[in-house]
Design an enzyme around this catalytic site. Structure first.
Site, PDB file in Angstrom:
ATOM      1  N   LYS A  25      -5.744   3.689   8.296  1.00 47.19           N
ATOM      2  CA  LYS A  25      -5.238   4.793   8.269  1.00 47.19           C
ATOM      3  C   LYS A  25      -6.028   5.695   8.184  1.00 47.19           C
ATOM      4  CE  LYS A  25      -3.696   1.475   4.847  1.00 47.19           C
ATOM      5  NZ  LYS A  25      -3.718   1.341   4.247  1.00 47.19           N
ATOM      6  N   SER A  33       0.690  -1.179   0.520  1.00 49.05           N
ATOM      7  CA  SER A  33      -0.209  -0.044  -0.066  1.00 49.05           C
ATOM      8  C   SER A  33       1.137   0.957   0.456  1.00 49.05           C
ATOM      9  CB  SER A  33      -1.167  -0.323   1.217  1.00 49.05           C
ATOM     10  OG  SER A  33      -0.161   0.180   2.202  1.00 49.05           O
TER      11      SER A  33
END
Length: 789
Positions: free
Chosen positions: A729, A686
């Protein structure tokens, strides 16, 4: 017993031939003046005997050191010249002979090897002793031999009389030697001794040792016979006592026990198979004496069968709203788990015989997997039991041992059901991902039947050896990961993943559960201690790094204990634990809070990452120097993250014209990418978009705004792929003061997991390509869209 020769031999008058056929015997020694029966089976030995009978009937009998086909070196040097006095042919071609020992001989050399050995021999001249020397030894030998015969089970009493009638001193010692069961080595020692006096002394020593052993053996045998007699006497007395009690109308204790078992079996409602097995064991119990070990084995087996809850079940709480309230009281969040339990109760309410589900809670340590099982049991109104599978290797832990083993027991499933007294508990199998496997078996394979709703209604424990219905049990398994769970076992379970808690979740859990519990456990009250919101947040952010709340609870407990100490020392004031006093109780700050960069910088981009302890932000730093186009990666990066960096650089090199970058410059520079906090391992795809933006900023000399956080996997064509851990996140970015978030377009649907309160003040940008993200964070960047198309 060997026989003494019918004729008296005067060894002086025996003439020994210069050569004799050699007849080797293993473990057998022939003494002079003795007659020995021998079976002759080997063809070349049959030939030897037939040739000797056709000649003078004499053969040389020697001790062989090996079992079959000895070489000349494997034949002892001293032997006995024998005469064949009888021979019988057996239909299979072998012979049975009687050999009479004549005199001692010595093998000088082998003169012929085929078809059998013929040797040059010489007569052994004995060294005789004076009568006054030999008589005391002879009397001592006869006395010891007479006593030995009394203790020996293989020597008849008449042999003593035979020995007393032998006048020849040499023949006497040979006769006794030939009839003792001593080792071939001891026999040969007596045969090769030329000195008659020494022969007596050696035999006396050997016989004395054997007499001592015979006495001990005789004493042991006598005790055993006495004990057997005592046991038989008690058995007869018990039988007589039983008959007397029957005559008086008194019940036999065994009959009373059998009657009690029969009543239990009828009352508890066993299955037909179990009842049949129980009645069969009862019939055995009637005929086995109570003192027999098998008697207690049968009783133990019947006790287990009778104590199991064949029909006992607790009544389920089918009040859906009440159950939902209990689940919400005990645990914060975990909506998926709560919803699944409510669904089960709803189905149970509509269909009474619904099978119990097999749930598998998977998540990091400390998120409440085990305590959740207790809450489920409380909500259902069922009993709860837990067994840890971590580290077990033996399959018998699940299925039990066979009753043939000493100390055999059923497996853990049956043991817990007996202890609870109900067949529909909530049964938690903890740490299922840590089951071992070795030569003792595979417990995971044994669990296949237990955790299969289609077949656990006929579970068979090895100890019980009858089927037991486990379908009413609600099985819950827990684990940290699914990778180590065998696929066949994992397929039988409904996996519910429990993610790590966010900071907001931890605050609510601490306020609602942890602080009150620790205050109570340390003997304090809310009048003595209180925690401010800032204090709890500081403990969460600066003193713990975890997905769960175990360490958070420990730190709160540590503060409570220190306050309890002060209260115990008669400090009567109320203690308010505020943010500024936390360091006084817990020491210096252990973890720093992540904050966004203050000013834009070239080659620096802010990425969002997921960890087991929740979401974090990290900074990707890129710089370049003169070189040969090498890529240097530092910061303890994993292989996947390194591959993302290479993919980002390859994309930029192949599409340099889009961003106005000179391609030749890229190949003449060494590029160094670093992610700070180098002691912490980092991995995952990611970070691809963050790496790409940092490199584009470096090559175009355009600063990246620190107000943007980004995450997303990239392809070599510049596309963004969806990633996981969006909620964690996003919350990490919010904590760090970042208000603009760049996510892959396909992750837009994941925002439903985030509450409106958590999304408040945040702005989301959903992009499909790297250049779109670069344009957002670097507004001054010029992109040649036409060339890209």
């Amino acid at each position: 017993m060997s026989e003494v020769a019918d004729i008296s031999l005067d060894e002086v008058g025996i003439k020994v031939p210069t050569t004799l056929p050699v007849f080797p015997l293993k473990k057998v020694v022939l003494f002079p003046a003795m007659v020995l029966p021998v079976a002759v089976e080997k063809k070349h030995h049959v030939k030897l005997i037939e040739d000797a009978l056709n000649k003078d009937k004499f053969i040389g009998v020697f001790l062989s050191k090996v079992e079959k086909n000895p070489s000349p070196e494997e034949i002892e040097k001293y032997g006995t010249m024998g005469s064949i006095i009888r021979m019988v042919k057996v239909p299979d071609g072998t012979l049975r002979i009687l050999v009479q020992g004549l005199t001692r001989i010595k093998l000088e050399s082998i003169t012929q090897k085929e078809p059998y050995f013929i040797a040059s021999v010489s007569k052994v001249k004995e060294i005789l002793a004076r009568k006054d020397e030999i008589e005391p030894l002879k009397n001592k030998l006869l006395n010891i031999f007479k006593e030995f015969v009394e203790y020996s089970p293989y020597l008849p009493d008449e042999i003593t009389t035979v020995a007393l009638n032998i006048d020849n001193a040499s023949n006497l010692v040979d006769f006794i030697s030939g009839n003792l069961r001593i080792t071939p080595k001891e026999r040969y020692k007596l045969l090769e001794a030329r000195d008659v006096k020494k022969r007596y002394e050696d035999l006396i020593n050997i016989l004395s040792d054997n007499l001592a052993k015979a006495k001990v053996q005789g004493e042991i045998t006598g005790k055993v016979q006495k004990e057997l007699t005592e046991i038989q006497r008690k058995a007869i007395l018990r039988e007589q006592l039983r008959a007397i009690k029957e005559e008086l109308g008194e019940e036999n204790p065994v009959a009373v026990q059998v009657k009690e078992y029969q009543e239990k079996i009828k009352e508890i409602g066993m299955s037909e198979e179990a009842e049949k097995a129980s009645m069969g064991e009862l019939e055995r119990l009637k005929i086995i004496p109570p003192q027999s070990p098998e008697y207690n084995v049968i009783r133990n087996y019947l006790d287990w069968l009778c104590d199991l809850p064949w029909q006992k079940m607790t009544k389920d709480n089918l009040d859906i709203k009440k159950a939902e309230k209990i689940l919400n009281e005990d645990h914060h969040d975990l909506e998926d788990v709560k919803e699944r339990i409510v669904e089960f109760l709803s189905v149970r309410k509509l269909k009474k015989d619904a099978k119990g589900p097999i749930l598998c809670f998977v998540g990091p340590p400390g998120v409440g997997k085990t305590s959740l099982g207790q809450s489920i049991a409380r909500a259902l109104g069922r009993k709860f039991t837990r067994t840890s599978l971590g580290g077990i290797h033996d399959e018998a832990e699940i299925r039990g041992h066979r009753r043939t083993y000493v100390g055999a027991l059923p497996g853990r499933i049956i043991q817990n059901l007996k202890r609870l007294g109900t067949r529909n508990p909530v049964f938690m199998l903890d740490e299922i991902d840590k089951i071992g496997r070795d030569f003792r078996g595979d417990p995971a394979s044994a669990l296949l039947e237990v955790l299969d709703p289609e077949q656990n209604n006929s579970f068979r424990d090895n100890f019980l050896d009858v089927t037991f219905d486990l379908s009413s049990i609600m099985f819950i398994t827990t684990g940290n990961i699914t990778d180590t769970i065998p696929p066949a076992l994992l397929d039988r379970m409904e996996v519910i993943r429990i993610p790590g808690y966010t900071v907001e979740d931890k605050f609510k859990i601490a306020t609602r559960y942890l602080v009150p519990r620790r205050i109570e456990e340390t003997g304090l009250t809310e009048n003595r201690i209180s925690f401010t919101k800032g204090a709890i947040n500081k403990i969460i952010n600066n003193y713990t790094r975890e997905a769960g709340v175990r360490n958070l609870e420990r730190e709160i407990g540590s503060i409570c204990r220190k306050v309890a100490k002060k209260v115990a020392m008669e400090e009567s004031k109320k203690f308010e634990i505020a943010e500024d006093v936390i360091e006084d109780y817990l020491g210096p700050i252990r973890f720093r809070t992540e904050e966004k960069e203050k000013t834009p910088a070239v080659g620096v981009a802010t990425g969002l990452a997921w960890t087991a302890a929740g979401g974090v932000i990290h900074f990707v730093e890129a710089t370049m120097m003169k070189g040969k186009g090498e890529l240097i990666l530092t910061g303890k990066l994993g292989e996947v993250l390194k591959e993302s960096a290479r993919a980002a650089l390859s994309y930029i090199k192949s599409n340099a014209f889009i961003f106005g970058i000179d391609p030749d410059e890229l190949f003449n520079k060494d590029i160094h990418i670093h992610i700070p906090e180098g002691a912490i391992p980092k991995d995952g795809p990611s970070a691809g978009i963050t790496l790409s933006v940092a490199l584009i900023s470096l090559f175009t000399n355009q600063p990246v705004s620190p107000d943007y956080g980004m995450t997303g996997e990239i392809t070599l064509r510049g596309k963004l792929l969806p990633i996981g851990g969006v909620k964690e996140k996003v919350l990490a970015a919010k904590r760090a003061g970042i208000r603009n978030l760049i996510l892959p377009a396909e992750n837009e649907r994941d925002l439903v997991e985030i509450s409106n309160a958590q999304k408040k003040g945040l702005k989301f940008f959903f992009v499909n390509r790297i250049d779109e993200a670069a344009k957002i964070v670097m507004p001054e960047l010029k992109i040649n869209i036409e060339d890209q198309k």
